[in-house]
Write an enzyme that holds these catalytic residues in place. Structure first.
Site, short mmCIF file in Angstrom:
data_model
loop_
_atom_site.label_atom_id
_atom_site.label_comp_id
_atom_site.label_asym_id
_atom_site.label_seq_id
_atom_site.Cartn_x
_atom_site.Cartn_y
_atom_site.Cartn_z
N CYS A 113 -31.80 -28.74 -10.54
CA CYS A 113 -31.80 -27.47 -9.79
C CYS A 113 -32.38 -26.31 -10.61
O CYS A 113 -32.79 -25.30 -10.04
CB CYS A 113 -30.39 -27.12 -9.34
SG CYS A 113 -29.70 -28.33 -8.20
N HIS A 251 -30.52 -19.37 -7.64
CA HIS A 251 -30.55 -20.73 -7.07
C HIS A 251 -29.48 -20.81 -6.00
O HIS A 251 -28.38 -20.29 -6.17
CB HIS A 251 -30.29 -21.75 -8.18
CG HIS A 251 -29.99 -23.11 -7.66
ND1 HIS A 251 -30.84 -23.76 -6.78
CD2 HIS A 251 -28.94 -23.94 -7.86
CE1 HIS A 251 -30.32 -24.94 -6.49
NE2 HIS A 251 -29.17 -25.07 -7.11
N ASN A 281 -28.86 -26.66 -0.36
CA ASN A 281 -29.33 -26.63 -1.75
C ASN A 281 -30.60 -27.47 -1.83
O ASN A 281 -30.56 -28.69 -1.69
CB ASN A 281 -28.23 -27.20 -2.66
CG ASN A 281 -28.62 -27.23 -4.13
OD1 ASN A 281 -29.80 -27.05 -4.46
ND2 ASN A 281 -27.65 -27.46 -4.99
N1 ACO Z 1 -15.90 -32.30 4.65
C1 ACO Z 1 -14.57 -32.25 4.68
N2 ACO Z 1 -13.80 -32.40 3.58
C2 ACO Z 1 -14.42 -32.61 2.41
C3 ACO Z 1 -15.81 -32.67 2.31
C4 ACO Z 1 -16.56 -32.51 3.49
N3 ACO Z 1 -17.91 -32.54 3.50
N4 ACO Z 1 -16.14 -32.88 1.02
C5 ACO Z 1 -15.00 -32.95 0.33
N5 ACO Z 1 -13.93 -32.79 1.17
C6 ACO Z 1 -12.53 -32.78 0.85
C7 ACO Z 1 -12.22 -33.48 -0.45
O1 ACO Z 1 -12.12 -34.87 -0.24
C8 ACO Z 1 -10.91 -32.84 -0.84
O2 ACO Z 1 -9.89 -33.47 -0.10
P1 ACO Z 1 -8.46 -33.77 -0.78
O3 ACO Z 1 -7.92 -32.42 -1.16
O4 ACO Z 1 -7.72 -34.46 0.30
O5 ACO Z 1 -8.77 -34.62 -1.99
C9 ACO Z 1 -11.03 -31.42 -0.32
O6 ACO Z 1 -12.10 -31.45 0.63
C10 ACO Z 1 -11.34 -30.41 -1.40
O7 ACO Z 1 -12.39 -30.92 -2.21
P2 ACO Z 1 -12.95 -30.10 -3.45
O8 ACO Z 1 -14.01 -30.92 -4.09
O9 ACO Z 1 -11.85 -29.60 -4.29
O10 ACO Z 1 -13.59 -28.83 -2.67
P3 ACO Z 1 -14.25 -27.57 -3.28
O11 ACO Z 1 -13.64 -26.36 -2.72
O12 ACO Z 1 -14.41 -27.65 -4.78
O13 ACO Z 1 -15.71 -27.66 -2.64
C11 ACO Z 1 -17.93 -28.27 -3.33
C12 ACO Z 1 -16.54 -28.77 -2.95
C13 ACO Z 1 -18.50 -27.55 -2.14
C14 ACO Z 1 -18.79 -29.46 -3.70
C15 ACO Z 1 -17.79 -27.28 -4.51
O14 ACO Z 1 -17.02 -27.84 -5.53
C16 ACO Z 1 -19.15 -26.91 -5.08
O15 ACO Z 1 -19.95 -26.25 -4.44
N6 ACO Z 1 -19.41 -27.31 -6.31
C17 ACO Z 1 -20.67 -27.01 -6.93
C18 ACO Z 1 -21.55 -28.15 -6.70
C19 ACO Z 1 -22.97 -27.77 -6.53
O16 ACO Z 1 -23.31 -26.76 -5.99
N7 ACO Z 1 -23.82 -28.63 -7.04
C20 ACO Z 1 -25.21 -28.46 -6.87
C21 ACO Z 1 -25.98 -28.56 -8.11
S1 ACO Z 1 -25.37 -27.60 -9.40
C22 ACO Z 1 -25.69 -26.08 -8.93
O17 ACO Z 1 -26.62 -25.93 -8.23
C23 ACO Z 1 -24.84 -24.99 -9.43
#
Ligand code: ACO
Length: 324
Positions: A113, A251, A281
């Site tokens: 990214c 980004h 993204n």
């Molecule tokens: N739909 C419904 N529920 C979901 C989904 C989905 N698509 N995906 C995950 N869940 C559930 C999980 O299973 C979890 O359930 P549980 O509590 O029963 O275990 C719950 O939602 C919470 O999951 P978390 O991973 O804690 O959710 P979070 O609030 O952290 O959001 C996310 C997840 C959106 C991936 C976030 O962590 C994020 O944006 N991280 C950064 C990742 C990123 O952007 N990467 C890209 C490259 S790096 C960069 O560009 C910075």
């Protein structure tokens, strides 16, 4: 002194847009969850037979037209991508061929990214050192090809697209801080985190392409701190305050990350360009796509002080400060 000045910008998105509701029919997710946690409403997905090079070529042609330049004036092509057409040769060479360029050089940069920030920094070094004059810097991705479409934790986050800049070497008066062009570039990486966001395949390990895997919460935890610190270092090096920045083009991974970063560093949220809702993204394509949207919305004008940043797998991260 020489500076790398933006003379043209072009973007390209595949025709097909996929909504959260469509994804909810494929995996156990909802529009509400995706919007609340990420801000994403839809993303564009490349058609069968539409490759990263095709997206890159379309954006490059648009950037050349915007600059009013002919392809033969370009002497270097740097393409940031983690989803190349093939393991080799560099997808940049496919762009070079399509543009009919047979001189100069073309190569790919891989920093996930952060790829566009790495590519701009590389282009800047070539230009400032006098090794290149007119550089096409492209970010192009087809992340849809490396997603596990059964994994709801990742497949809802990414999209395909491309954006390109034409950067031209220009003599400027060093004493004048207001001149156009790139003022500061800063790159970082920390390989201790390489397993937090990766693709579980590759030519040397599995002999397959593999799928994207991510510990989302871990990535999130590091994102705001890493990005904010590299942005602050960039501003400090230029001797400017956050309030001097006219436009912040981050980004586009997650609306919570970009708002959190802006707040941490003291940037006005009204100055933040947010396109993640419409594009998802798009990895290395997200910064130039966001610049393109800012131009379409008349939010970006010649002479504006613009701060770009990105963070991605590796971890890699970085920032670029330029006067547009
Ligand atoms: N739909 C419904 N529920 C979901 C989904 C989905 N698509 N995906 C995950 N869940 C559930 C999980 O299973 C979890 O359930 P549980 O509590 O029963 O275990 C719950 O939602 C919470 O999951 P978390 O991973 O804690 O959710 P979070 O609030 O952290 O959001 C996310 C997840 C959106 C991936 C976030 O962590 C994020 O944006 N991280 C950064 C990742 C990123 O952007 N990467 C890209 C490259 S790096 C960069 O560009 C910075």
């Amino acid at each position: 002194m020489r500076r790398a000045v933006v003379e043209g910008l072009g973007i390209y998105l595949p025709k097909r847009a996929v909504t959260n509701a469509e994804l909810a029919a494929m995996v156990d997710t909802t529009d509400e969850w995706i919007v609340e946690r990420t801000g994403i409403k839809k993303r564009h997905i490349a058609a069968d037979g539409e490759f990263t090079s095709h997206l890159a070529i379309n954006s490059a042609k648009a950037a050349l037209a915007d600059a009013g330049m002919e392809a033969r004036e370009i002497d270097l092509i740097i393409l940031a991508t983690s989803t190349p057409d093939n393991t080799f040769p560099a997808t940049a060479t496919a762009v070079q061929e399509a543009l009919g360029i047979t001189h100069g050089a073309a190569f790919d940069v891989q920093a996930v990214c952060s790829g566009f920030i790495y590519a701009m920094t590389t282009a800047n070094s070539f230009i400032v050192s006098g090794q290149a004059n007119n550089v096409l810097v492209i970010g192009a991705e087809t992340f849809s090809r490396i997603l596990d479409w059964k994994d709801r934790t990742t497949c809802v986050l990414f999209g395909d697209g491309a954006g390109a800049l034409v950067l031209c070497g220009t003599e400027v008066d060093e004493a004048n801080d207001d001149n156009r062009g790139i003022h500061v570039c800063r790159l970082r990486s920390d390989g201790r985190y390489k397993d937090k966001l990766y693709v579980d395949g590759g030519p040397s390990t599995t002999k397959t392409v593999g799928h994207l895997r991510m510990e989302g919460r871990e990535v999130f935890k590091h994102a705001v701190n890493n990005i904010a610190s590299v942005m602050q270092e960039t501003l400090d090096e230029a001797g400017v305050k956050p309030t001097d920045v006219d436009l912040f083009v981050p980004h586009q991974a997650n609306v919570r990350i970009l708002e959190g970063t802006a707040r941490k560093i003291g940037l006005d949220l009204e100055k933040v360009v947010i396109t993640v809702g419409e594009h998802g993204n798009t990895s290395a394509a997200s910064v130039p796509l966001a610049l393109g949207v800012a131009i379409e919305q008349h939010r970006l004008r010649k002479g504006d002080l613009v701060l770009l940043e990105a963070m991605g797998g590796g971890f890699t991260w970085g920032a670029v400060l330029l006067r547009w």
